[in-house]
Design a protein around this motif. Structure first.
Motif, PDB file in Angstrom:
ATOM      1  N   UNK A   1      23.756 -36.070 -16.675  1.00 33.46           N
ATOM      2  CA  UNK A   1      22.438 -36.515 -16.212  1.00 33.46           C
ATOM      3  C   UNK A   1      21.493 -36.599 -17.397  1.00 33.46           C
ATOM      4  N   UNK A   2      20.708 -37.672 -17.454  1.00 33.41           N
ATOM      5  CA  UNK A   2      19.699 -37.835 -18.507  1.00 33.41           C
ATOM      6  C   UNK A   2      18.314 -37.685 -17.906  1.00 33.41           C
ATOM      7  N   UNK A   3      17.423 -37.047 -18.655  1.00 33.68           N
ATOM      8  CA  UNK A   3      16.098 -36.750 -18.158  1.00 33.68           C
ATOM      9  C   UNK A   3      15.099 -37.854 -18.412  1.00 33.68           C
ATOM     10  N   UNK A   4      13.861 -37.568 -18.022  1.00 33.33           N
ATOM     11  CA  UNK A   4      12.749 -38.497 -18.180  1.00 33.33           C
ATOM     12  C   UNK A   4      11.839 -38.005 -19.299  1.00 33.33           C
ATOM     13  N   UNK A   5      11.647 -38.809 -20.359  1.00 35.23           N
ATOM     14  CA  UNK A   5      10.743 -38.376 -21.440  1.00 35.23           C
ATOM     15  C   UNK A   5       9.310 -38.235 -20.936  1.00 35.23           C
TER      16      UNK A   5
ATOM     17  N   UNK B   1       7.611 -31.932 -22.677  1.00 30.70           N
ATOM     18  CA  UNK B   1       8.259 -32.979 -23.463  1.00 30.70           C
ATOM     19  C   UNK B   1       9.190 -33.836 -22.622  1.00 30.70           C
ATOM     20  N   UNK B   2       9.893 -33.218 -21.662  1.00 29.16           N
ATOM     21  CA  UNK B   2      10.824 -33.965 -20.822  1.00 29.16           C
ATOM     22  C   UNK B   2      11.262 -33.089 -19.661  1.00 29.16           C
ATOM     23  N   UNK B   3      11.729 -33.734 -18.583  1.00 26.76           N
ATOM     24  CA  UNK B   3      12.251 -33.014 -17.425  1.00 26.76           C
ATOM     25  C   UNK B   3      13.489 -33.731 -16.893  1.00 26.76           C
ATOM     26  N   UNK B   4      14.305 -32.977 -16.183  1.00 28.13           N
ATOM     27  CA  UNK B   4      15.397 -33.574 -15.411  1.00 28.13           C
ATOM     28  C   UNK B   4      15.720 -32.658 -14.240  1.00 28.13           C
TER      29      UNK B   4
ATOM     30  N   UNK C   1      14.711 -37.169 -25.995  1.00 28.32           N
ATOM     31  CA  UNK C   1      15.821 -37.311 -25.059  1.00 28.32           C
ATOM     32  C   UNK C   1      16.239 -35.929 -24.569  1.00 28.32           C
ATOM     33  N   UNK C   2      16.535 -35.857 -23.281  1.00 26.10           N
ATOM     34  CA  UNK C   2      16.922 -34.589 -22.661  1.00 26.10           C
ATOM     35  C   UNK C   2      18.061 -34.891 -21.693  1.00 26.10           C
ATOM     36  N   UNK C   3      19.177 -34.197 -21.844  1.00 19.92           N
ATOM     37  CA  UNK C   3      20.332 -34.490 -20.995  1.00 19.92           C
ATOM     38  C   UNK C   3      21.035 -33.201 -20.600  1.00 19.92           C
ATOM     39  N   UNK C   4      21.866 -33.321 -19.581  1.00 19.21           N
ATOM     40  CA  UNK C   4      22.641 -32.173 -19.107  1.00 19.21           C
ATOM     41  C   UNK C   4      24.050 -32.621 -18.770  1.00 19.21           C
TER      42      UNK C   4
END
Length: 337
Positions: A185-189, A207-210, A324-327
């Motif tokens: 899953x990729x987050x929202x900047x 900075x970002x969430x997911x 960029x933020x991912x899991x």
């Protein structure tokens, strides 16, 4: 060379797995550790920084991606640090895996920044139990000046197998395994973050969430990765801005978010070695990236993860962008499926 380091790592390979013929993905995180280099450390001084132990006995033709992340904080530090990944399997002597990576500070300065890299290892027998270690050594052409701490040092591994293909190391038809699930899953900047000398201390920015629903996974383990570009400029060589980054988690029925992993720090470099201070000071662009692991998740939880940046001091200008933020989350135990 001493590669020993104290670590308590949950075994992800000790259970019996039924069912055959499906690819399997294992995500495992080592414990957080640190290494400290002090003023005068000679060339070749070595310290262990992180370790992880992996058992591939239930996998076929496994391939491993190992990622290292650390927060280097220097106090009037000048010198070069060399980072090397080693592998030791079944009581064998350690051998280097991948290239050596270097961190260099050419002027004695106070600073804080991330240092990370990844290495792939697809050349091992499937019946191996291996310990991977990051060893840091003082390099360059002169002893270290000042002090440097390698904090929040951690290794994480993603392992995949190919049960459709036999190897001569350990025949796959002797293995019995069940494919597992994984989620990416990729987050929202959160947009560009601008910090100026007018920004107050303890100002926070998201900075970002997911959000991730792990209800389809069994005893999931998750690796969260954050990457950004930080541009900075300071009025003089003694001015700096310090920003801390923290991942928070808010899950179903929780009232307040809880921190995940350590707090990580970025600092615009500054120095007291230049007298009088020079204007302008340090300026440049840096990549600031890290990962944290969260393996303490109920399998039916829906959680929102956030990366929050908080100012400690703000005497220099800092811009945080390209966020960029991912899991990636994977089953950690198939016995409940």
């Amino acid at each position: 060379m001493n590669l020993s380091i104290k670590s308590n790592i949950n075994d992800d390979c000790g259970d019996s797995i039924k069912g055959c013929g499906s690819n399997r993905t294992i995500l495992k995180c080592g414990e957080i550790s640190q290494a400290l280099f002090f003023n005068g450390a000679g060339i070749g001084t070595t310290l262990p920084a992180a370790t992880i132990t992996l058992d591939t006995s239930k996998l076929c033709n496994s391939c491993i991606m190992l990622e290292f992340s650390s927060n280097i904080i220097g106090t009037l530090f000048q010198g070069t640090l060399n980072f090397q990944l080693y592998r030791s399997c079944n009581d064998q002597l350690p051998i280097p895996i991948g290239p050596q990576y270097y961190f260099t500070q050419s002027v004695p300065a106070y600073f804080a920044n991330m240092f990370s890299f990844f290495v792939c290892d697809c050349d091992l027998c499937s019946n191996d139990c291996c310990t991977y270690s990051i060893v840091v050594s003082a390099g360059g052409s002169a002893p270290i000046i000042g002090n440097a701490g390698i904090f929040a040092a951690r290794l994480a591994a993603i392992i995949t197998d190919d049960p459709e293909h036999d190897d001569e190391c350990y025949p796959c038809n002797q293995l019995c395994q069940k494919g597992n699930k994984a989620i990416l899953k990729c987050g929202t900047p959160g947009g560009v973050i601008s910090i100026t000398p007018d920004t107050l201390a303890d100002t926070t920015f998201t900075a970002s969430t997911l959000s991730l629903n792990t209800s389809s996974l069994c005893n999931p383990c998750m690796k969260l990765e954050f990457a950004s570009t930080i541009a900075y400029s300071s009025p003089t060589t003694i001015d700096s801005t310090v920003v801390s980054f923290q991942v928070f988690k808010l899950c179903s029925n929780q009232l307040n978010p809880i921190p995940v992993g350590p707090q990580l720090v970025f600092s615009v470099p500054f120095t007291t070695a230049i007298i009088p201070p020079v204007a302008p000071g340090f300026s440049g662009t840096s990549t600031f990236s890290f990962f944290v692991c969260d393996c303490d998740i109920c399998h039916d939880e829906c959680c929102t993860y956030s990366v929050v940046a908080t100012t400690a001091t703000a005497d220099a200008s800092v811009t945080i962008n390209n966020v960029n933020f991912s899991a990636i989350a994977a089953d950690h135990d198939c016995r409940c499926c």
